[in-house]
Motif scaffolding. Structure first.
Motif, short mmCIF file in Angstrom:
data_model
loop_
_atom_site.label_atom_id
_atom_site.label_comp_id
_atom_site.label_asym_id
_atom_site.label_seq_id
_atom_site.Cartn_x
_atom_site.Cartn_y
_atom_site.Cartn_z
N GLY A 68 30.62 42.89 37.28
CA GLY A 68 32.04 43.17 37.26
C GLY A 68 32.42 44.59 37.65
O GLY A 68 33.60 44.88 37.83
N ASN A 69 31.43 45.48 37.80
CA ASN A 69 31.74 46.88 38.09
C ASN A 69 31.61 47.26 39.56
O ASN A 69 31.91 48.38 39.93
N VAL A 70 31.15 46.32 40.37
CA VAL A 70 31.01 46.54 41.80
C VAL A 70 31.84 45.50 42.54
O VAL A 70 31.81 44.32 42.19
N ALA A 71 32.60 45.94 43.54
CA ALA A 71 33.39 45.04 44.38
C ALA A 71 32.69 44.90 45.74
O ALA A 71 31.98 45.81 46.17
N TYR A 72 32.89 43.78 46.39
CA TYR A 72 32.20 43.51 47.65
C TYR A 72 33.20 43.21 48.75
O TYR A 72 34.28 42.68 48.51
N GLY A 73 32.82 43.56 49.96
CA GLY A 73 33.62 43.28 51.14
C GLY A 73 32.69 43.09 52.33
O GLY A 73 31.46 43.08 52.17
N VAL A 74 33.26 42.94 53.51
CA VAL A 74 32.48 42.75 54.72
C VAL A 74 32.65 43.96 55.61
O VAL A 74 33.76 44.43 55.83
N ASP A 75 31.54 44.47 56.11
CA ASP A 75 31.52 45.62 57.01
C ASP A 75 30.99 45.14 58.36
O ASP A 75 29.88 44.64 58.45
N ASN A 76 31.79 45.29 59.41
CA ASN A 76 31.40 44.88 60.77
C ASN A 76 31.21 46.07 61.70
O ASN A 76 31.19 45.92 62.91
N LYS A 77 31.07 47.27 61.13
CA LYS A 77 31.04 48.48 61.96
C LYS A 77 29.90 48.52 62.97
O LYS A 77 30.04 49.14 64.01
N ILE A 78 28.77 47.90 62.70
CA ILE A 78 27.65 47.94 63.63
C ILE A 78 27.56 46.68 64.49
O ILE A 78 26.59 46.48 65.19
N GLY A 79 28.59 45.84 64.42
CA GLY A 79 28.63 44.64 65.27
C GLY A 79 28.12 43.38 64.60
O GLY A 79 28.27 42.30 65.14
N VAL A 80 27.51 43.52 63.44
CA VAL A 80 27.08 42.35 62.66
C VAL A 80 27.64 42.50 61.26
O VAL A 80 27.70 43.62 60.73
N PRO A 81 28.05 41.42 60.64
CA PRO A 81 28.61 41.53 59.29
C PRO A 81 27.55 41.91 58.26
O PRO A 81 26.44 41.39 58.28
N ARG A 82 27.90 42.86 57.40
CA ARG A 82 27.05 43.25 56.28
C ARG A 82 27.90 43.23 55.02
O ARG A 82 29.10 43.49 55.06
N ASP A 83 27.26 42.92 53.89
CA ASP A 83 27.96 42.93 52.60
C ASP A 83 28.04 44.36 52.10
O ASP A 83 27.02 44.98 51.79
N GLU A 84 29.25 44.87 52.05
CA GLU A 84 29.49 46.25 51.64
C GLU A 84 29.84 46.29 50.16
O GLU A 84 30.48 45.38 49.64
N GLU A 85 29.43 47.36 49.49
CA GLU A 85 29.70 47.52 48.07
C GLU A 85 30.62 48.70 47.82
O GLU A 85 30.46 49.75 48.43
N HIS A 86 31.57 48.50 46.91
CA HIS A 86 32.50 49.53 46.48
C HIS A 86 32.54 49.56 44.96
O HIS A 86 32.29 48.54 44.31
N CYS A 87 32.91 50.69 44.40
CA CYS A 87 33.18 50.78 42.97
C CYS A 87 34.40 49.92 42.69
O CYS A 87 35.43 50.04 43.37
N ALA A 88 34.31 49.03 41.70
CA ALA A 88 35.43 48.13 41.39
C ALA A 88 36.59 48.87 40.72
O ALA A 88 37.69 48.33 40.66
N ARG A 89 36.36 50.08 40.25
CA ARG A 89 37.42 50.83 39.58
C ARG A 89 38.21 51.72 40.54
O ARG A 89 39.43 51.76 40.49
N CYS A 90 37.51 52.44 41.45
CA CYS A 90 38.22 53.38 42.33
C CYS A 90 38.10 53.04 43.82
O CYS A 90 38.74 53.67 44.64
N GLY A 91 37.28 52.05 44.15
CA GLY A 91 37.13 51.65 45.55
C GLY A 91 36.19 52.52 46.35
O GLY A 91 36.07 52.34 47.56
N GLY A 92 35.49 53.45 45.72
CA GLY A 92 34.57 54.32 46.43
C GLY A 92 33.45 53.53 47.08
O GLY A 92 32.86 52.64 46.48
N HIS A 93 33.15 53.86 48.34
CA HIS A 93 32.07 53.20 49.08
C HIS A 93 30.73 53.59 48.47
O HIS A 93 30.45 54.77 48.28
N LEU A 94 29.90 52.60 48.17
CA LEU A 94 28.59 52.85 47.57
C LEU A 94 27.47 52.64 48.57
O LEU A 94 26.55 53.44 48.66
#
Length: 162
Positions: free
Chosen positions: A107-133
């Motif tokens: 519950g303390n980590v939020a997930y999203g999709v990162d396509n910056k390198i051309g392939v989708p990767r599961d990106e992690e952020h802090c669920a409280r402040c949104g900081g990229h981990l």
């Protein structure tokens, strides 16, 4: 003939459309988090390296984190807001050069999709402040979760157990 072939190759490259390009990218800037600050407030609070990683999704150099070899028992928290993210018992040596964990504190980590390198990767952020981990991959230890949470050490602070 040379110009014709070059034109043909250029047209083929620019007309390519992959699924990664069609997939909507979710970033911390698109999601509302419980702790929100202006860019200027984050910049004033964080070190330049923390700011680049946590707020602008940069990646620290591999093998540069002081936390990489940390073997103490305790909790790894978000460097921006102190949210507990990973326990020391979840940490393992992945050999990648970044602190790696087989799971996050639920519950303390939020997930999203990162396509910056051309392939989708599961990106992690802090669920409280949104900081990229960092990112999570499916190549972690098979005797646990099978996940490898590959985290920028600069995005974390360590709080030893008492």
């Amino acid at each position: 003939m040379k110009h014709f072939m070059l034109s043909l190759v250029c047209m083929a490259l620019f007309s390519c459309n992959t699924k990664a390009q069609n997939k909507k990218e979710t970033t911390s800037q698109e999601t509302q988090f419980p702790i929100t600050k202006t860019d200027a407030e984050w910049k004033a609070q964080l070190t330049p390296d923390e700011y680049a990683v946590l707020r602008h999704e940069a990646t620290e150099r591999p093998f540069s984190s002081d936390l990489l070899e940390n073997k103490q028992k305790g909790t790894y928290v978000c460097a921006a807001c102190g949210n507990p993210l990973f326990r020391s018992e979840y940490k393992f040596n992945s050999g990648t050069g970044w602190p790696s964990f087989d799971r996050a504190i639920e519950g303390n980590v939020a997930y999203g999709v990162d396509n910056k390198i051309g392939v989708p990767r599961d990106e992690e952020h802090c669920a409280r402040c949104g900081g990229h981990l960092g990112h999570v991959f499916d190549d972690g230890p098979s005797n646990t979760t099978g996940k490898r949470h590959c985290i920028n050490g600069v995005a974390l602070n360590f709080v030893p157990d008492k």
